[in-house]
Design an enzyme around this catalytic site. Sequence first.
Site, PDB file in Angstrom:
ATOM      1  N   ASP A  85      -8.788 -15.250 -34.928  1.00 20.42           N
ATOM      2  CA  ASP A  85      -8.808 -14.584 -33.623  1.00 20.42           C
ATOM      3  C   ASP A  85      -8.390 -15.510 -32.477  1.00 20.42           C
ATOM      4  O   ASP A  85      -9.110 -16.460 -32.138  1.00 20.42           O
ATOM      5  CB  ASP A  85     -10.205 -14.051 -33.312  1.00 20.42           C
ATOM      6  N   GLU A 119      -6.877  -9.971 -31.703  1.00 20.78           N
ATOM      7  CA  GLU A 119      -7.732  -8.961 -31.052  1.00 20.78           C
ATOM      8  C   GLU A 119      -8.402  -9.448 -29.766  1.00 20.78           C
ATOM      9  O   GLU A 119      -8.914  -8.637 -29.008  1.00 20.78           O
ATOM     10  CB  GLU A 119      -8.791  -8.431 -32.030  1.00 20.78           C
ATOM     11  N   ASN A 167     -12.099  -4.890 -34.189  1.00 25.81           N
ATOM     12  CA  ASN A 167     -12.878  -3.938 -33.398  1.00 25.81           C
ATOM     13  C   ASN A 167     -12.450  -3.922 -31.926  1.00 25.81           C
ATOM     14  O   ASN A 167     -12.767  -2.982 -31.204  1.00 25.81           O
ATOM     15  CB  ASN A 167     -14.379  -4.236 -33.498  1.00 25.81           C
ATOM     16  N   HIS A 168     -11.720  -4.945 -31.492  1.00 27.74           N
ATOM     17  CA  HIS A 168     -11.215  -4.949 -30.115  1.00 27.74           C
ATOM     18  C   HIS A 168      -9.801  -4.350 -30.017  1.00 27.74           C
ATOM     19  O   HIS A 168      -9.144  -4.512 -28.990  1.00 27.74           O
ATOM     20  CB  HIS A 168     -11.213  -6.377 -29.560  1.00 27.74           C
ATOM     21  N   HIS A 199     -13.418 -12.400 -37.192  1.00 27.69           N
ATOM     22  CA  HIS A 199     -14.410 -11.723 -36.338  1.00 27.69           C
ATOM     23  C   HIS A 199     -15.591 -12.591 -35.915  1.00 27.69           C
ATOM     24  O   HIS A 199     -16.105 -12.417 -34.827  1.00 27.69           O
ATOM     25  CB  HIS A 199     -14.939 -10.431 -36.975  1.00 27.69           C
ATOM     26  N   HIS A 201     -15.512 -15.795 -35.398  1.00 29.18           N
ATOM     27  CA  HIS A 201     -14.981 -16.828 -34.508  1.00 29.18           C
ATOM     28  C   HIS A 201     -15.454 -18.235 -34.870  1.00 29.18           C
ATOM     29  O   HIS A 201     -15.352 -19.147 -34.057  1.00 29.18           O
ATOM     30  CB  HIS A 201     -15.299 -16.508 -33.035  1.00 29.18           C
TER      31      HIS A 201
HETATM   32 FE   LIG Z   1     -12.560 -11.569 -32.507  1.00 29.77          FE
HETATM   33 FE   LIG Z   2     -13.953  -8.703 -33.824  1.00 32.77          FE
END
Ligand SMILES: [Fe+2]
Ligand SMILES: [Fe+2]
Lengths: 271, 271, 271, 271
Positions: free
Chosen positions: D8, D39, D67-68, D178, D180
């Site tokens: 990410d 994202e 999800n973003h 996700h 991070h």
């Molecule tokens: Fe993320």
């Molecule tokens: Fe995420």
Amino acid sequence: MRLIFLGDIVGRAGREAVQRHVPVWRESLKLDLVVVNGENASHGYGLSPGIADDLFRAGVDVITLGNHAWDRRDMIGHIERTPRIIRPLNYPPNTPGQGSHIVSLADGRRALVVNVMGRLFMDAMDDPFRTVGDLLSRHRLGMTIQAAVIDFHGEATSEKIAFGNVMDGRVSLVVGTHTHVPTADCRILPKGTAYQTDAGMCGDYDSVIGMGKDASISRFIRKMPGERPQPAEGEATVCGVMVQTDDATGLAQKMAPIRVGGLLSAQWPDF
Amino acid sequence: MRLIFLGDIVGRAGREAVQRHVPVWRESLKLDLVVVNGENASHGYGLSPGIADDLFRAGVDVITLGNHAWDRRDMIGHIERTPRIIRPLNYPPNTPGQGSHIVSLADGRRALVVNVMGRLFMDAMDDPFRTVGDLLSRHRLGMTIQAAVIDFHGEATSEKIAFGNVMDGRVSLVVGTHTHVPTADCRILPKGTAYQTDAGMCGDYDSVIGMGKDASISRFIRKMPGERPQPAEGEATVCGVMVQTDDATGLAQKMAPIRVGGLLSAQWPDF
Amino acid sequence: MRLIFLGDIVGRAGREAVQRHVPVWRESLKLDLVVVNGENASHGYGLSPGIADDLFRAGVDVITLGNHAWDRRDMIGHIERTPRIIRPLNYPPNTPGQGSHIVSLADGRRALVVNVMGRLFMDAMDDPFRTVGDLLSRHRLGMTIQAAVIDFHGEATSEKIAFGNVMDGRVSLVVGTHTHVPTADCRILPKGTAYQTDAGMCGDYDSVIGMGKDASISRFIRKMPGERPQPAEGEATVCGVMVQTDDATGLAQKMAPIRVGGLLSAQWPDF
Amino acid sequence: MRLIFLGDIVGRAGREAVQRHVPVWRESLKLDLVVVNGENASHGYGLSPGIADDLFRAGVDVITLGNHAWDRRDMIGHIERTPRIIRPLNYPPNTPGQGSHIVSLADGRRALVVNVMGRLFMDAMDDPFRTVGDLLSRHRLGMTIQAAVIDFHGEATSEKIAFGNVMDGRVSLVVGTHTHVPTADCRILPKGTAYQTDAGMCGDYDSVIGMGKDASISRFIRKMPGERPQPAEGEATVCGVMVQTDDATGLAQKMAPIRVGGLLSAQWPDF
Ligand SMILES: [Fe+2]
Ligand SMILES: [Fe+2]
Ligand SMILES: [Fe+2]
Ligand SMILES: [Fe+2]
Ligand SMILES: [Fe+2]
Ligand SMILES: [Fe+2]
Ligand SMILES: [Fe+2]
Ligand SMILES: [Fe+2]
């Protein structure tokens, strides 16, 4: 068609009350169809083959389940042999049993009963909206089936109400289960589907959702496993809804809550 | 003491109905105390200072909140200046505002009102059982206060019922909020505390928990952000409970649900 | 002070590797303090008194726990008698056992060890930030204690990192546990606290977080209870961190990950 | 085939580092394929068309999301026009964009890239195991495609590891995103699939998962909305994995973590 749906039966108190009332009510209310949720019938955890047989003998047509479907392992085989017991439709493919069942009445009319599970604050099952939509596309309400009843087993009011409104006009009844508390929002939605967010449980309400108060409270306060809660054993309130449908359309004409016995205020259909 | 509690007011529809009824009901029902949950009064998201003033002018004594307490940032300063607006007690220490308020009636009687939040399927606040227990230990029901009302803002029926039973005999009323659907389990618990799992919202029930159906449904089906749901604007049902307490003990003598207007079946106290 | 912390020991594979290595490493690494998380040591579920004794005999000074603290009921009494076994500090008051322990070294130095649990995606315990803050206010790092080690047992990386930064400069080490996977973010934070988001488990990594792959995978795919997963039995990787602190400040001078044996890439401190 | 996957990208710090390194690494590492998760590239919340273009110009082949995905509304139209940006495959049917993309190299080789989302502690999407299984059944690794890379965007280590093992032998790489935070469990699974539970973010690690520490910490401690966290602006660590595959089988021959710049310990492939 005249039908009742009774919510989660919890333990002996719930079972005995349901078994006592259903034979009488089939006559007095001129019922064509009786559906009950049995996911907590066996000591609060699942349904046993013997208890299912007792309920069928008392005049129940279909038993629905929920997240407790497999608490009793003997249900895995039994549900395959017993199409009148259904588990949530939105389990993955190849799950034992079926998520819907068609009851054929003696007079030839047919009623579809569906059990499906919500996902908000619950385990991630398949999409209940799409799964039920696909199922319904294979039936014609008022044509191939005269009535359709959906037990939406879910936690969140928002998801249950959204589901009810999506199904409005396509089924006779959407009724919620799982929270074990009856809601007071019984009504017929704009396009003709009877709806109540939760049927409420059939069990002793001097309890925490049907289970003994001390053990249940202890879990919230002490955050330790402690004793496994057992069903409360006082007099049950039998909770559910009654619906009368129009066979030509499959939609609801009348709807009323049922609450009989025990600690909750009584409610009885006037039709 | 005679009191009513009305559940989450959602948007204009809910506000207008509450503001229209409360002045009349204070007279007709001979009310000593009126408490409402206002967490969704401002377009569904939070409470504004102006709306709070309108509600107080209509005869509301105390406004409770919930997880939407801070949706309107201007409430952070306003709650400090307005002790009759309370936010959940179990926010961390140093949170703006208070979690309880004592109303002093003209005749000298005093009523404690508490707002507290559940933790099951919600954010992890401080322990509601312990936090409220500590607060209650500083008051003597029937002595220093004549009544005590708790708005338990929570999702899970199990936690709400457990809380009600833990508080049984120690307060006049435990009533739930947050699910926006009234439950049909209104009753006086064994030791004298009036209890209902959820008061229900004051809003338009042709909606998904008070908000427009299309936008709300879309979130469940499409799993994308989409439009921010707006409050439904049809006629509201005003939902809540009425309780009559014994000033000598602070416990409940009578309890009844209230449902007036809109789409739900009507309920009105007979005492 | 020279110390190691080893993450969640899972089953026999994890135990045997830890018990084989710790006596050797106490010498070779000149360790003053050895802390391990033992919440999964007993077949994956909890810690038994006998296993705890074996770990202490191997040279472990303190055993921490987590959400599995009470999987073995005999731990409830045993933890009361064994202050070197600690459970998360943020259980409610009156929970058996303690959430911290001070180890007194032979040379008089003292090290505080704390176990605390996160709340994001986990059960709602007391506030870990405030609970640990209160505890630390009773000690002076570099004065009354020469080192302080916190095992933050949590799921979400955001909460663990936030906690580490809040504690930065106030303790020697914050290390996460519970996810059973070591993270590669080992470093000394700006104010001197050694930090790693997760220590990783001590167990067989040819598994799903230490447990047999088939049973674990089945739960995700079939959504049914199925077999209770058992620990995988292949060679364990012993995972953790080593820290060297300055006794005068209690802060970290050096930090390195440890990974020995099994399937993961090897890491060994060079100090 | 030689490929890298970078986790990410968070805000400007992450973007600039990725854009600086990728053109160089394509040469120095002889890369055939570069995939990044974008994202959080746009100020921490979503991906913008302009930022996507910048990343493609720097030599990125495919951008995955999570999800973003829809934080920036302009992505809804842009993803339809830009097949090299993919969103999680297990959104419902009719979601804008695609969940997979096939990159055709100049020499004719083809690589399938898939983005899918976990469900444990996340929103209830379609089943990632079944959805990806269905997709893979339409390709032959080593025949119709020479490599296959899956970005599993998920929270829980158990679900990610279960997924990796289910896909073992069927794809070249399963890498998580996700959380991070990079995990230290990089390895080739028994049947030849390269696996790492989380790639880690490309962003400033002096932060809470890439966002400013104060605002992020405040949410955990104060439980109030407060300032919306902004990306931290210090030097980013670029985190990911490199894999070399056998074109004849599509399976992994070599795998190594990448960590360059910023605060984390450096890692660089030696092949
Ligand atoms: Fe993320
Ligand atoms: Fe995420
Ligand atoms: Fe149930
Ligand atoms: Fe249930
Ligand atoms: Fe509300
Ligand atoms: Fe709420
Ligand atoms: Fe663990
Ligand atoms: Fe754990």
